[in-house]
Design an enzyme around this catalytic site. Structure first.
Site, mmCIF file in Angstrom:
data_model
loop_
_atom_site.group_PDB
_atom_site.id
_atom_site.type_symbol
_atom_site.label_atom_id
_atom_site.label_comp_id
_atom_site.label_asym_id
_atom_site.label_seq_id
_atom_site.Cartn_x
_atom_site.Cartn_y
_atom_site.Cartn_z
ATOM 1 N N HIS A 68 -2.744 7.014 2.786
ATOM 2 C CA HIS A 68 -3.148 5.886 2.523
ATOM 3 C C HIS A 68 -4.505 5.874 3.300
ATOM 4 O O HIS A 68 -4.513 5.861 4.425
ATOM 5 C CB HIS A 68 -2.144 4.708 2.921
ATOM 6 C CG HIS A 68 -2.808 3.460 2.618
ATOM 7 N ND1 HIS A 68 -3.525 3.080 1.331
ATOM 8 C CD2 HIS A 68 -2.715 2.266 3.532
ATOM 9 C CE1 HIS A 68 -3.792 1.630 1.780
ATOM 10 N NE2 HIS A 68 -3.585 1.387 3.103
ATOM 11 N N CYS A 116 0.923 -1.296 0.100
ATOM 12 C CA CYS A 116 -0.024 -0.138 0.068
ATOM 13 C C CYS A 116 0.787 1.233 0.045
ATOM 14 O O CYS A 116 0.412 2.349 -0.115
ATOM 15 C CB CYS A 116 -1.063 -0.008 1.191
ATOM 16 S SG CYS A 116 -2.122 -1.436 1.223
ATOM 17 N N ASN A 141 -10.158 0.663 1.298
ATOM 18 C CA ASN A 141 -8.596 0.586 1.147
ATOM 19 C C ASN A 141 -8.595 0.012 -0.231
ATOM 20 O O ASN A 141 -8.619 -1.203 -0.557
ATOM 21 C CB ASN A 141 -8.144 -0.381 2.277
ATOM 22 C CG ASN A 141 -6.606 -0.389 2.116
ATOM 23 O OD1 ASN A 141 -6.225 -0.167 1.057
ATOM 24 N ND2 ASN A 141 -6.143 -0.691 3.303
#
Length: 331
Positions: free
Chosen positions: A258, A119, A288
């Site tokens: 993020h 990520c 996400n």
């Protein structure tokens, strides 16, 4: 921190998500949780999942085309394509190869390759492309794209409720002293490498019937430990990073992090001490989306008109490994 040989700026952004909207009820029912529980734990209300037959490169190409249009350049002007992904189309070749192919007008002289920092990957890819463009000139296309829906265990409430599919992209090229990607810092905590994993499918543990029966093809994460680490570690890294860049916390205009979990973002934001900054969020709508989180959120902020010339943008990447990236941009 090294100074690049020529200023490089973000010239345009783009993003792409699949059409299919997946509700909390759809993901929560097989995992034994309801909409209210998911919202309370994550602040996520929905996410997008790819249709059968859609691959990561398809999402990446959609974001790439929009970024090229935003930057006002065409694919044949690109010299570099870097894709950050932890869910590639294939183990080989690189997903960037298929983006190059899909764009059609991209020339054979382009370097096209992938990076994987989970990520946090977009900032890693951006920094690599930044170095290439600063040295050699031209235009680079940097993409973060992930398709997690295919590697989620429908019964695992710790993961299946969090993730969506999507892509975000940026075109980089000549900047100036007032419009540039200033610098990026990376931190790697490899002692935490077992917290975010897909156990089977690599050379350490090939994918076979035994691995399938054990569910080792699925994404797994120790979410509470990851959350505690981020809350306790990232604020100090941000403070030190800004000190090293000789930038005051009050001078940061935008923070693009993020989008791991909306509740965690609230906790992190309360500890960052950036009084003049706006925190940009897309987690409620998209969940996400892995390495796409930062560039997708950046694109949304840019297209909303929130980012203005001269603003200082701090991007925060956090991903398995465990990797943390911090990028400072003069917009």
């Amino acid at each position: 921190m090294p100074v690049p040989s020529a200023p490089v700026a973000i010239l345009g952004t783009g993003s792409y998500v699949p059409d299919r909207v997946v509700s909390n009820t759809e993901v929560g029912t097989p995992a034994g949780v309801d909409d209210a529980w998911i919202v309370r734990k994550t602040a996520i209300r929905e996410r997008r999942w790819a249709e059968p037959g859609q691959a990561t490169s398809d999402l990446a190409t959609g974001a790439a085309r929009r970024a090229l249009q935003s930057a006002g350049i065409t694919a044949d002007q690109l010299s570099t394509i870097v894709v950050a992904t932890s869910t590639p189309d294939h183990k080989q070749p690189a997903t960037a190869v298929f983006v190059h192919q899909n764009l059609g007008g991209a020339t054979p002289g382009v370097s096209a390759f992938d990076v994987n920092a989970v990520c946090a990957g977009f900032s890693f890819a951006l920094d690599v492309a930044h170095g290439i463009i600063a040295k050699s000139g031209g235009y680079g296309l940097v993409i973060g794209a992930d398709l997690y829906s295919q590697i989620l265990d429908p019964a695992d409430k710790k993961t299946v409720i969090l993730f969506g599919d999507g892509a975000g992209a940026a075109v980089i090229g000549p900047g100036d002293a007032d419009r540039r990607i200033r610098t990026t810092a990376f931190h790697m905590y490899s002692e935490m490498s077992d917290l975010v994993v897909v156990p089977a499918g690599g050379s350490r543990q090939p994918y076979d019937p035994q691995a399938h029966d054990a569910g080792l093809q699925y994404f797994s994460m120790e979410g509470r430990t990851v959350r505690d680490f981020i809350i306790n570690t990232v604020p100090g890294l941000v403070k030190q990073f800004l000190h090293d860049c000789e930038v005051l916390p009050a001078d940061i205009t935008h923070v693009v992090p993020h989008q791991a979990n909306g509740v965690m973002l609230d906790d992190l934001w309360s500890k960052l001490d950036l009084p003049g900054a706006t925190l940009h969020r897309t987690v409620s709508e998209f969940g996400n989306v892995g390495s796409a989180s930062v560039p997708l959120t950046l694109d949304r902020a840019a297209r909303s008109g929130a980012l203005r010339r001269g603003d200082r943008v701090l991007m925060l990447g956090m991903g398995g490994g465990f990797a943390v990236s911090l990028t400072l941009i003069d917009w």
